[in-house]
Design an enzyme around this catalytic site. Structure first.
Site, short mmCIF file in Angstrom:
data_model
loop_
_atom_site.label_atom_id
_atom_site.label_comp_id
_atom_site.label_asym_id
_atom_site.label_seq_id
_atom_site.Cartn_x
_atom_site.Cartn_y
_atom_site.Cartn_z
N SER A 23 0.85 -1.20 0.00
CA SER A 23 0.00 0.00 0.00
C SER A 23 0.88 1.25 0.00
CB SER A 23 -0.93 -0.05 1.22
OG SER A 23 -1.90 0.96 1.17
N ASP A 37 -8.96 -6.08 -4.80
CA ASP A 37 -8.50 -4.82 -4.22
C ASP A 37 -8.96 -3.68 -5.12
OD1 ASP A 37 -7.20 -2.66 -3.14
OD2 ASP A 37 -5.19 -3.53 -3.24
N HIS A 69 -8.21 -5.02 -0.30
CA HIS A 69 -6.88 -4.42 -0.11
C HIS A 69 -6.12 -5.04 1.06
CE1 HIS A 69 -3.77 -1.44 -0.47
NE2 HIS A 69 -3.99 -0.95 0.74
#
Length: 382
Positions: free
Chosen positions: A145, A321, A354
């Site tokens: 991320s 995601d 995610h």
């Protein structure tokens, strides 16, 4: 570790007398060639692996490192072979200097006056830490991320200091939808009556309501629709006044009561978050996310931006995601291939959204293990 010399920031400001909290795992080899830097995401810290033990030799609750699935003895990033470094970024609230600390220039708590920081600023601060540890070149830098953005930035800011970059569930920049989510979360915080323009420390309060809403919004975006339906569906909240295991069979028809299990789950996560995370830190880190865009200095061309990179890459994305969609990872892959970079890419069909980059998916774990064993480890010195 304390740093006295000022660190120049992209905003034109500077910060001096700051501390970076970090942890290390494993042993640095003689040639100092086996260091792996791990960059954290929004609400994580330098505690990436292992479990904290208390003074009595027991184990503290919920002290497990946030990437324990990947890092440790015998794990994909094997600390029997690699020297792993986790760093808490400037502006965070887990030990490194942040808004809740004292500004050495005036002796007052920074609060809203803490300078704006960017991904590039974090990388420069991390480079200073490596200098202090006597590490010139990283065997690998890795992150998921926002951490993946830092890993990518490392290959551009210090290309000669990085041999491999592992970028997981990340993107070369945020799209408008992501910036919009961040802005709504920030507004929830800044419009909380207890925010006091970011100087709530002076008033002895915390903008918990805003933090709770920000966390609820963020948490929704980290999970996939399939996962939320499978885990919660339309289940009604358990009736705490009834016998254990019984579930309500009728609605209250209330606009304010917690009716569904998903509501209860989100409120629970939000309450926890508001007790440990700093509101100004949330504003700082989401802004750093918004600002990251290496292509912007190259006429919008990601290919030209990544021409500076000389590292080998592993990129991993997850099918569900939607916050950092696989298409964004493929943008990076395409730009790297246009520069004839050495790139490995895996797109995993996983239901977790995610948050999959934090979970123990066997395929994901195997990919990271294979990359470190077949590529990164082979280049280690004695």
């Amino acid at each position: 570790m304390q740093f006295v010399p000022p660190l120049a920031l992209q905003s034109g400001a500077q910060i001096r007398g700051y501390t970076l909290a970090y942890e290390t795992y494993g042993t640095l080899n003689v040639s100092r060639s086996n260091a792996v830097l791990v960059c954290h995401a929004l609400n994580a810290s330098h505690h990436v692996a292992g479990v904290y033990a208390d003074a009595q030799g027991g184990v503290q609750a919920k002290s497990e490192g946030w990437w324990h699935t990947l890092i440790g003895p015998g794990k994909p990033v094997d600390t029997n072979h690699f020297f792993v470094i986790g760093v808490n970024n400037l502006g965070s609230c887990f030990g490194s200097t942040g808004p809740m600390h004292v500004n050495p220039d005036n002796g007052e708590i920074y609060g809203a006056d803490f300078p704006v920081v960017t991904v590039q600023d974090w990388v420069n601060a991390q480079a200073r830490l490596l200098d202090a540890l006597g590490i010139q070149t990283l065997a690998a830098v890795m992150g998921g991320s926002l951490g993946g953005m830092q890993a990518l930035s490392w290959t551009l800011q210090y290309p000669q200091r990085v041999r491999h970059a592992v970028v997981v569930a990340s993107a070369p920049s945020l799209n408008a939808e992501n910036i919009a989510f961040n802005e709504v979360a920030r507004r929830a915080i800044t419009t909380d009556p207890d925010f006091h323009g970011g100087h709530f420390y002076r008033h002895g309060v915390i903008p918990r309501r805003g933090l709770r809403i920000a966390r609820m919004l963020g948490h929704i975006t980290y999970l996939s629709d399939d996962l939320m339906n499978a885990k919660f569906g339309r289940e009604l909240k358990r009736n705490t006044g009834a016998a254990e295991g019984m579930v309500r069979d009728a609605y209250r028809y209330s606009t304010q009561d917690v009716e569904f299990e998903i509501e209860s789950y989100l409120r629970h996560q939000a309450d926890k978050f508001a007790e440990y995370f700093d509101a100004n830190t949330y504003l700082l880190i989401t802004r750093a996310l918004d600002y990251f865009d290496p292509a912007s200095a190259h006429g919008g061309s990601l290919s030209r931006a990544l021409a500076a990179a000389s590292a080998r890459f592993l990129l991993v994305s997850f099918s569900t995601d939607w916050r950092f969609a696989p298409s964004r990872s493929r943008e990076i892959v395409k730009a790297l291939l246009e520069n004839r970079a050495d790139v490995s890419y895996a797109e995993i069909d996983a239901p977790h959204g995610h948050d999959a980059f934090l979970l123990d998916d066997a395929r994901y774990v195997a990919i990271v293990r294979s990359y470190f064993e077949s590529k990164v480890a082979l280049e280690l010195g004695p």
